[in-house]
Design a protein around this motif. Structure first.
Motif, PDB file in Angstrom:
ATOM      1  N   UNK A 191       6.064 -12.596 -16.254  1.00  0.00           N
ATOM      2  CA  UNK A 191       5.120 -11.975 -17.182  1.00  0.00           C
ATOM      3  C   UNK A 191       4.996 -10.500 -16.848  1.00  0.00           C
ATOM      4  N   UNK A 192       5.001  -9.676 -17.873  1.00  0.00           N
ATOM      5  CA  UNK A 192       4.835  -8.231 -17.699  1.00  0.00           C
ATOM      6  C   UNK A 192       3.826  -7.745 -18.725  1.00  0.00           C
ATOM      7  N   UNK A 193       2.821  -7.036 -18.251  1.00  0.00           N
ATOM      8  CA  UNK A 193       1.830  -6.507 -19.184  1.00  0.00           C
ATOM      9  C   UNK A 193       1.763  -4.993 -19.068  1.00  0.00           C
ATOM     10  N   UNK A 194       1.636  -4.326 -20.219  1.00  0.00           N
ATOM     11  CA  UNK A 194       1.580  -2.865 -20.287  1.00  0.00           C
ATOM     12  C   UNK A 194       0.134  -2.411 -20.411  1.00  0.00           C
ATOM     13  N   UNK A 195      -0.219  -1.417 -19.630  1.00  0.00           N
ATOM     14  CA  UNK A 195      -1.556  -0.838 -19.723  1.00  0.00           C
ATOM     15  C   UNK A 195      -1.581   0.292 -20.747  1.00  0.00           C
ATOM     16  N   UNK A 196      -2.670   0.383 -21.487  1.00  0.00           N
ATOM     17  CA  UNK A 196      -2.847   1.481 -22.430  1.00  0.00           C
ATOM     18  C   UNK A 196      -2.874   2.807 -21.679  1.00  0.00           C
ATOM     19  N   UNK A 217      -2.221 -14.500 -24.959  1.00  0.00           N
ATOM     20  CA  UNK A 217      -3.530 -14.303 -25.577  1.00  0.00           C
ATOM     21  C   UNK A 217      -4.641 -14.266 -24.530  1.00  0.00           C
ATOM     22  N   UNK A 218      -4.565 -15.156 -23.544  1.00  0.00           N
ATOM     23  CA  UNK A 218      -5.614 -15.219 -22.522  1.00  0.00           C
ATOM     24  C   UNK A 218      -5.621 -13.943 -21.667  1.00  0.00           C
ATOM     25  N   UNK A 219      -4.448 -13.418 -21.336  1.00  0.00           N
ATOM     26  CA  UNK A 219      -4.395 -12.180 -20.554  1.00  0.00           C
ATOM     27  C   UNK A 219      -4.995 -11.028 -21.350  1.00  0.00           C
ATOM     28  N   UNK A 220      -4.661 -10.935 -22.637  1.00  0.00           N
ATOM     29  CA  UNK A 220      -5.198  -9.855 -23.467  1.00  0.00           C
ATOM     30  C   UNK A 220      -6.716  -9.960 -23.606  1.00  0.00           C
ATOM     31  N   UNK A 221      -7.228 -11.165 -23.719  1.00  0.00           N
ATOM     32  CA  UNK A 221      -8.667 -11.342 -23.820  1.00  0.00           C
ATOM     33  C   UNK A 221      -9.374 -10.989 -22.510  1.00  0.00           C
ATOM     34  N   UNK A 222      -8.687 -11.199 -21.399  1.00  0.00           N
ATOM     35  CA  UNK A 222      -9.301 -10.999 -20.083  1.00  0.00           C
ATOM     36  C   UNK A 222      -9.263  -9.545 -19.645  1.00  0.00           C
ATOM     37  N   UNK A 223      -8.192  -8.825 -19.975  1.00  0.00           N
ATOM     38  CA  UNK A 223      -8.007  -7.456 -19.512  1.00  0.00           C
ATOM     39  C   UNK A 223      -7.942  -6.531 -20.728  1.00  0.00           C
ATOM     40  N   UNK A 224      -9.042  -5.882 -21.097  1.00  0.00           N
ATOM     41  CA  UNK A 224      -9.038  -5.039 -22.302  1.00  0.00           C
ATOM     42  C   UNK A 224      -8.102  -3.848 -22.205  1.00  0.00           C
ATOM     43  N   UNK A 279      -2.295  -3.700 -23.398  1.00  0.00           N
ATOM     44  CA  UNK A 279      -1.997  -3.598 -24.828  1.00  0.00           C
ATOM     45  C   UNK A 279      -0.967  -4.625 -25.292  1.00  0.00           C
ATOM     46  N   UNK A 280      -0.107  -5.109 -24.395  1.00  0.00           N
ATOM     47  CA  UNK A 280       0.811  -6.171 -24.775  1.00  0.00           C
ATOM     48  C   UNK A 280       1.295  -6.899 -23.529  1.00  0.00           C
ATOM     49  N   UNK A 281       1.719  -8.151 -23.747  1.00  0.00           N
ATOM     50  CA  UNK A 281       2.207  -9.000 -22.666  1.00  0.00           C
ATOM     51  C   UNK A 281       3.575  -9.546 -23.076  1.00  0.00           C
ATOM     52  N   UNK A 282       4.562  -9.354 -22.210  1.00  0.00           N
ATOM     53  CA  UNK A 282       5.897  -9.900 -22.444  1.00  0.00           C
ATOM     54  C   UNK A 282       6.120 -11.058 -21.474  1.00  0.00           C
ATOM     55  N   UNK A 283       6.641 -12.163 -21.999  1.00  0.00           N
ATOM     56  CA  UNK A 283       6.752 -13.384 -21.207  1.00  0.00           C
ATOM     57  C   UNK A 283       8.147 -13.985 -21.332  1.00  0.00           C
ATOM     58  N   UNK A 284       8.627 -14.503 -20.212  1.00  0.00           N
ATOM     59  CA  UNK A 284       9.876 -15.247 -20.178  1.00  0.00           C
ATOM     60  C   UNK A 284       9.615 -16.550 -19.441  1.00  0.00           C
ATOM     61  N   UNK A 285       9.817 -17.677 -20.143  1.00  0.00           N
ATOM     62  CA  UNK A 285       9.489 -18.996 -19.589  1.00  0.00           C
ATOM     63  C   UNK A 285      10.716 -19.905 -19.676  1.00  0.00           C
ATOM     64  N   UNK A 288       6.637 -11.808 -26.960  1.00  0.00           N
ATOM     65  CA  UNK A 288       5.657 -10.754 -26.705  1.00  0.00           C
ATOM     66  C   UNK A 288       4.395 -11.052 -27.492  1.00  0.00           C
ATOM     67  N   UNK A 289       3.246 -10.909 -26.835  1.00  0.00           N
ATOM     68  CA  UNK A 289       1.959 -11.060 -27.494  1.00  0.00           C
ATOM     69  C   UNK A 289       1.268  -9.707 -27.434  1.00  0.00           C
ATOM     70  N   UNK A 290       0.909  -9.169 -28.621  1.00  0.00           N
ATOM     71  CA  UNK A 290       0.389  -7.807 -28.698  1.00  0.00           C
ATOM     72  C   UNK A 290      -1.040  -7.784 -29.189  1.00  0.00           C
ATOM     73  N   UNK A 291      -1.750  -6.775 -28.766  1.00  0.00           N
ATOM     74  CA  UNK A 291      -3.061  -6.510 -29.297  1.00  0.00           C
ATOM     75  C   UNK A 291      -2.915  -5.764 -30.627  1.00  0.00           C
ATOM     76  N   UNK A 292      -3.646  -6.213 -31.624  1.00  0.00           N
ATOM     77  CA  UNK A 292      -3.569  -5.545 -32.925  1.00  0.00           C
ATOM     78  C   UNK A 292      -4.058  -4.102 -32.782  1.00  0.00           C
ATOM     79  N   UNK A 293      -3.362  -3.185 -33.433  1.00  0.00           N
ATOM     80  CA  UNK A 293      -3.760  -1.783 -33.395  1.00  0.00           C
ATOM     81  C   UNK A 293      -5.123  -1.627 -34.073  1.00  0.00           C
ATOM     82  N   UNK A 294      -5.948  -0.753 -33.502  1.00  0.00           N
ATOM     83  CA  UNK A 294      -7.273  -0.534 -34.071  1.00  0.00           C
ATOM     84  C   UNK A 294      -7.165   0.150 -35.427  1.00  0.00           C
TER      85      UNK A 294
END
Length: 288
Positions: A180-185, A231-238, A241-247, A282-288
């Protein structure tokens, strides 16, 4: 110089696999950090490719030495250490305009004030920091996090054609090794300061969210589980901005004990190796 029909495309160079172990001896209870660092630099390097003019090349051996020298003053969160290195390579080297630093941290478990244990392989904490043009892009994550649910997973209703032999199942072992890799804003939405305390706390919370989502989700497909984790990572860490996953799907096949006159009520499995299913997304946060 280049011939008219050819030109140099994107390129970089650096040092890979720099193994760094740092022992903190500030007290009798020692601290141990075990990192593998990779550097990659790019910039005004046409001359070395076209003519072998190395005037703008910072040797990869120098990059390696810089990693060890910077560790003398401490490491902190690996995201912060990677940024320190990336900024140095760009700001101190006129020919370099961008630096990418990747770090994997090997976790040791404390068993005493100065004693630690670690199994071979296993889970890694990761980061990738890119610095160039005055901007910093920071990603964090985890690799080879082994997870397994012994039930609450099924797979049915899938597309069937003339080559399909896989039977449907309403109860299976679901096992994977998560990357899992997540990008910070670039700017934290809540005004957080991206320092070592922030990154360490955010990693702990993101990893916890990942584990909870995997455990809590009744899985109808590994794709569904992937989305639930992101989704859970995005909800937990505001700040993410996006999470990339390989399972990868680490298959466990119910072993046929009938030939021995024995039943198998879902207790004996053969762990598969190759080939394996690989689910990525990839699970992304919707742009404001």
């Amino acid at each position: 110089m280049p011939t008219p029909e050819f030109t140099l495309g994107p390129n970089n160079y650096g040092k890979s696999g720099v193994r760094l172990v740092r022992v903190g001896r500030e007290s009798s209870r020692h601290d141990l950090r075990d990192l593998t660092v990779h550097t990659a630099l790019s910039g005004d390097l046409d001359a070395t490719h076209y003519t072998g003019d190395n005037a703008g090349v910072l040797p990869t051996d120098t990059q390696k030495n810089t990693v060890y020298a910077f560790a003398r003053e401490g490491v902190g969160a690996i995201e912060v250490f990677a940024e320190r290195l990336a900024r140095h390579f760009v700001d101190a080297t006129p020919s370099i305009t961008s630096a990418r630093v990747q770090i994997e941290e090997h976790a040791w478990t404390r068993v005493g004030d100065h004693s630690f244990t670690r199994g071979e392989g296993g889970e890694l904490r990761t980061t990738e920091v890119v610095y160039g043009g005055g901007a910093v892009r920071t990603a964090a994550g985890v690799r080879d996090l082994l997870l397994l649910n012994t039930t609450d997973s099924e797979f049915s209703g899938f597309l069937v054609d003339e080559y399909t032999t896989l039977p449907e199942t309403d109860d299976r072992v679901l096992a994977t090794a998560v990357t899992a890799t997540w990008d910070y804003a670039a700017e934290a939405p809540d005004g957080a300061v991206y320092d070592s305390a922030f990154y360490d706390h955010a990693f702990t919370r993101a990893r916890g969210a990942l584990l909870a989502a995997f455990a809590d989700t009744y899985s109808l497909s590994l794709q569904q589980t992937l989305y639930a984790v992101g989704e859970r990572i995005l909800k937990t860490i505001p700040e993410v901005r996006e999470v990339r996953l390989s399972l990868p799907n680490r298959h466990h096949y119910l072993f046929d004990l009938g030939r021995f006159g024995l039943d198998n009520p879902g207790v004996v499995f053969q762990a598969g190796d190759l080939p394996y299913g690989l689910i990525e997304g990839t699970v992304r946060r919707e742009a404001a």
